[in-house]
Motif scaffolding. Sequence first.
Motif, mmCIF file in Angstrom:
data_model
loop_
_atom_site.group_PDB
_atom_site.id
_atom_site.type_symbol
_atom_site.label_atom_id
_atom_site.label_comp_id
_atom_site.label_asym_id
_atom_site.label_seq_id
_atom_site.Cartn_x
_atom_site.Cartn_y
_atom_site.Cartn_z
ATOM 1 N N GLN A 78 45.866 35.457 36.167
ATOM 2 C CA GLN A 78 46.708 34.390 36.708
ATOM 3 C C GLN A 78 45.896 33.138 37.017
ATOM 4 O O GLN A 78 46.345 32.023 36.760
ATOM 5 N N ARG A 79 44.696 33.314 37.565
ATOM 6 C CA ARG A 79 43.829 32.158 37.851
ATOM 7 C C ARG A 79 43.442 31.443 36.560
ATOM 8 O O ARG A 79 43.415 30.215 36.499
ATOM 9 N N HIS A 89 43.440 44.443 30.897
ATOM 10 C CA HIS A 89 42.561 44.149 32.033
ATOM 11 C C HIS A 89 43.305 44.392 33.344
ATOM 12 O O HIS A 89 44.441 43.983 33.512
ATOM 13 N N LYS A 90 42.651 45.052 34.268
ATOM 14 C CA LYS A 90 43.311 45.474 35.501
ATOM 15 C C LYS A 90 43.409 44.376 36.567
ATOM 16 O O LYS A 90 44.232 44.451 37.450
ATOM 17 N N ASP A 91 42.564 43.361 36.469
ATOM 18 C CA ASP A 91 42.557 42.299 37.485
ATOM 19 C C ASP A 91 43.585 41.223 37.106
ATOM 20 O O ASP A 91 43.268 40.227 36.472
ATOM 21 N N HIS A 92 44.810 41.449 37.530
ATOM 22 C CA HIS A 92 45.900 40.530 37.188
ATOM 23 C C HIS A 92 45.729 39.164 37.859
ATOM 24 O O HIS A 92 46.152 38.149 37.326
ATOM 25 N N MET A 93 45.084 39.166 39.022
ATOM 26 C CA MET A 93 44.838 37.892 39.713
ATOM 27 C C MET A 93 43.895 37.011 38.896
ATOM 28 O O MET A 93 44.067 35.803 38.820
ATOM 29 N N LYS A 94 42.906 37.629 38.272
ATOM 30 C CA LYS A 94 41.976 36.871 37.438
ATOM 31 C C LYS A 94 42.720 36.232 36.277
ATOM 32 O O LYS A 94 42.505 35.063 35.965
#
Length: 71
Positions: free
Chosen positions: A45-46, A38-43
């Motif tokens: 991390q959240r 998955h490309k959204d690493h912030m997601k």
Amino acid sequence: MNRGVRLEQAEVMRWLEQLRIEHRDLDEVIEYLIETGHKDHMKVQRLKKRKLRLKDSIAKLESQLIPDLDA
């Protein structure tokens, strides 16, 4: 043991079970997102932070179920 205390413990046990299920579900989602790249690493991390908060809440509730030895 007081009936009110037993009811309170039953509520804590139900809440604990709900938190454990949510924790397990988050674990599966996080694992899936990581495995599929998955490309959204912030997601991710959240979700990991949410999972840690759940773990802390679970530990706190579990400690409430331990009888107070001073009582």
